[in-house]
Scaffold this active site. Structure first.
Site, short mmCIF file in Angstrom:
data_model
loop_
_atom_site.label_atom_id
_atom_site.label_comp_id
_atom_site.label_asym_id
_atom_site.label_seq_id
_atom_site.Cartn_x
_atom_site.Cartn_y
_atom_site.Cartn_z
N ARG A 164 1.79 6.94 10.54
CA ARG A 164 0.90 7.15 9.38
C ARG A 164 -0.12 6.03 9.28
O ARG A 164 -1.29 6.24 8.97
CB ARG A 164 1.72 7.24 8.10
CG ARG A 164 2.48 8.54 7.97
CD ARG A 164 3.39 8.51 6.77
NE ARG A 164 2.65 8.43 5.51
CZ ARG A 164 3.22 8.06 4.35
NH1 ARG A 164 4.48 7.69 4.32
NH2 ARG A 164 2.51 8.01 3.26
N VAL A 181 -0.94 5.23 -0.96
CA VAL A 181 -0.65 3.94 -0.29
C VAL A 181 -1.65 3.70 0.84
O VAL A 181 -1.51 2.74 1.58
CB VAL A 181 0.80 3.95 0.26
CG1 VAL A 181 1.80 4.05 -0.88
CG2 VAL A 181 1.02 5.09 1.26
N ASP A 182 -2.69 4.56 0.91
CA ASP A 182 -3.60 4.49 2.06
C ASP A 182 -4.71 3.45 1.92
O ASP A 182 -5.46 3.21 2.86
CB ASP A 182 -4.21 5.89 2.33
CG ASP A 182 -4.97 6.47 1.12
OD1 ASP A 182 -4.98 7.70 0.97
OD2 ASP A 182 -5.53 5.69 0.32
N HIS A 195 2.34 2.82 -5.92
CA HIS A 195 3.37 3.05 -4.90
C HIS A 195 3.23 2.11 -3.72
O HIS A 195 3.79 2.35 -2.66
CB HIS A 195 3.34 4.52 -4.43
CG HIS A 195 3.75 5.48 -5.52
ND1 HIS A 195 3.53 6.84 -5.43
CD2 HIS A 195 4.33 5.28 -6.73
CE1 HIS A 195 3.98 7.42 -6.53
NE2 HIS A 195 4.47 6.50 -7.34
N GLY A 236 -6.25 15.22 -7.58
CA GLY A 236 -5.49 15.40 -6.34
C GLY A 236 -4.04 15.03 -6.42
O GLY A 236 -3.49 14.43 -5.49
N PRO A 248 -8.04 21.79 -6.55
CA PRO A 248 -8.31 23.20 -6.24
C PRO A 248 -7.14 24.12 -6.61
O PRO A 248 -7.31 25.32 -6.76
CB PRO A 248 -8.56 23.21 -4.73
CG PRO A 248 -8.25 21.87 -4.21
CD PRO A 248 -8.04 20.95 -5.34
N ALA A 263 -11.91 16.80 -4.61
CA ALA A 263 -12.33 15.46 -5.03
C ALA A 263 -13.71 15.11 -4.46
O ALA A 263 -14.61 14.67 -5.20
CB ALA A 263 -11.30 14.44 -4.56
N1 APR Z 1 -9.14 17.54 -3.69
C1 APR Z 1 -8.35 17.47 -4.79
N2 APR Z 1 -7.04 17.81 -4.80
C2 APR Z 1 -6.53 18.26 -3.64
C3 APR Z 1 -7.28 18.38 -2.45
C4 APR Z 1 -8.64 17.99 -2.52
N3 APR Z 1 -9.43 18.06 -1.44
N4 APR Z 1 -6.46 18.85 -1.45
C5 APR Z 1 -5.25 19.02 -2.01
N5 APR Z 1 -5.27 18.67 -3.31
C6 APR Z 1 -4.18 18.68 -4.29
C7 APR Z 1 -3.09 19.69 -4.02
O1 APR Z 1 -3.42 20.92 -4.65
C8 APR Z 1 -1.89 19.01 -4.69
O2 APR Z 1 -1.82 19.38 -6.07
O3 APR Z 1 -3.56 17.42 -4.17
C9 APR Z 1 -2.20 17.52 -4.59
C10 APR Z 1 -1.34 16.78 -3.60
O4 APR Z 1 -0.05 16.77 -4.14
P1 APR Z 1 1.10 15.99 -3.36
O5 APR Z 1 1.02 16.31 -1.92
O6 APR Z 1 2.38 16.25 -4.12
O7 APR Z 1 0.73 14.46 -3.50
P2 APR Z 1 0.98 13.53 -4.74
O8 APR Z 1 0.86 14.30 -6.02
O9 APR Z 1 0.11 12.35 -4.60
O10 APR Z 1 2.51 13.06 -4.54
C11 APR Z 1 2.97 12.06 -5.44
O11 APR Z 1 5.00 11.89 -4.20
O12 APR Z 1 5.84 11.87 -2.11
C12 APR Z 1 5.61 11.08 -3.19
O13 APR Z 1 5.10 8.79 -3.28
C13 APR Z 1 4.62 10.02 -2.82
O14 APR Z 1 2.67 9.24 -4.02
C14 APR Z 1 3.36 10.41 -3.57
C15 APR Z 1 3.92 11.17 -4.75
#
Ligand code: APR
Length: 242
Positions: A68, A102-103, A118, A187, A214, A231
């Site tokens: 990653r 974390v990126d 995180h 997001g 979305p 975003a």
């Molecule tokens: N623009 C905006 N939102 C987007 C886009 C985009 N281009 N592409 C995807 N998404 C949305 C998806 O619809 C989803 O609701 O981003 C969200 C991603 O959700 P997750 O994959 O669950 O990520 P996140 O919410 O950050 O997870 C939270 O979970 O695994 C742990 O520690 C990890 O920080 C992470 C936490």
């Protein structure tokens, strides 16, 4: 772009951004839960992102993070990250970034004072409390690297499932959520607490909560409005000055 939403930004004295993996999706960083590209679709989170998993299979977990890290080294901040950083430059002190990511892409885009709840995948720390022999300048290489004397392992400086979030960042994020009059939730699926709880904190403190996603998310019920957009497409329009 809906003029009313742009007016919300213009009239907001204090803005808090709560971002998740979707913020970086358009940079090419896979999100956790998107069915096709989500990292979890290929891995079992309990298998990789916990301290117990790391102690059980240090090389597997280390290699996954190394993969990653390499992927993130090769991506760029996207127009969404840049729009946030640009707004902070034009309006100092008016926008606080709280991220679950974390990126490091908000920081790479030039955002200041990012509250990384995180941790940061680019940094390591000792797995066990370091002893005198555990010297940062005398780490034995390996997968994972370790102390050549006592074998203490290095681990990614990220918050794993079941671990406490950094206190100072969480307290500052809570304060920013309470003080803002607009929160942009960008997001995130809103599945992971305490980060996801900050949207309700803002709403209960009287802020407008604008979701940029979305898809539907677990936080939609807390939102004043849900903007079904990405975003990188929505944030430049929302945060750009007239
Ligand atoms: N623009 C905006 N939102 C987007 C886009 C985009 N281009 N592409 C995807 N998404 C949305 C998806 O619809 C989803 O609701 O981003 C969200 C991603 O959700 P997750 O994959 O669950 O990520 P996140 O919410 O950050 O997870 C939270 O979970 O695994 C742990 O520690 C990890 O920080 C992470 C936490």
């Amino acid at each position: 772009m809906d003029e009313e939403l742009r007016a919300w930004v213009r009239s907001a004295r204090a803005i808090a951004v709560l971002s998740g993996a979707g913020m970086s999706a358009e940079s090419g960083v896979p999100t956790f839960r998107d069915a096709l590209t989500g990292l979890w679709a290929r891995f079992d989170p309990q298998q990789l992102a916990t301290e117990a998993a790391f102690r059980r299979q240090p090389q597997l977990v280390w290699d996954w993070y190394a993969e990653r890290r390499a992927a993130i080294d090769n991506v760029q901040a996207n127009a969404g990250h840049l729009a946030i950083a640009d707004f902070q430059r034009r309006h100092p002190g008016r926008l606080t970034v709280i991220t679950q990511n974390v990126d490091g892409l908000h920081q790479r885009a030039g955002s200041a004072g990012v509250l990384a709840l995180h941790g940061n995948i680019a940094q390591d720390r000792w797995l066990d409390a370091p002893r005198a022999c555990c010297q940062a300048d005398a780490i034995a290489p390996g997968r994972p690297p370790h102390c050549p004397v006592c074998g203490n392992l290095r681990r990614p400086a990220v918050v794993w499932f079941g671990e406490m979030l950094p206190e100072a960042e969480l307290a500052a994020a809570q304060a920013a959520a309470e003080a803002c009059d607009l929160m942009l939730v960008v997001g995130t699926s809103g599945e992971v607490y305490p980060a996801a709880g900050l949207a309700a904190v803002a709403r209960e403190a009287g802020a407008r909560v604008l979701i940029v996603n979305p898809q539907a998310s677990a936080l939609d019920r807390v939102a004043t409005h849900c903007l079904r957009a990405t975003a990188a497409s929505a944030l430049p329009l929302l945060l750009g000055d007239d």
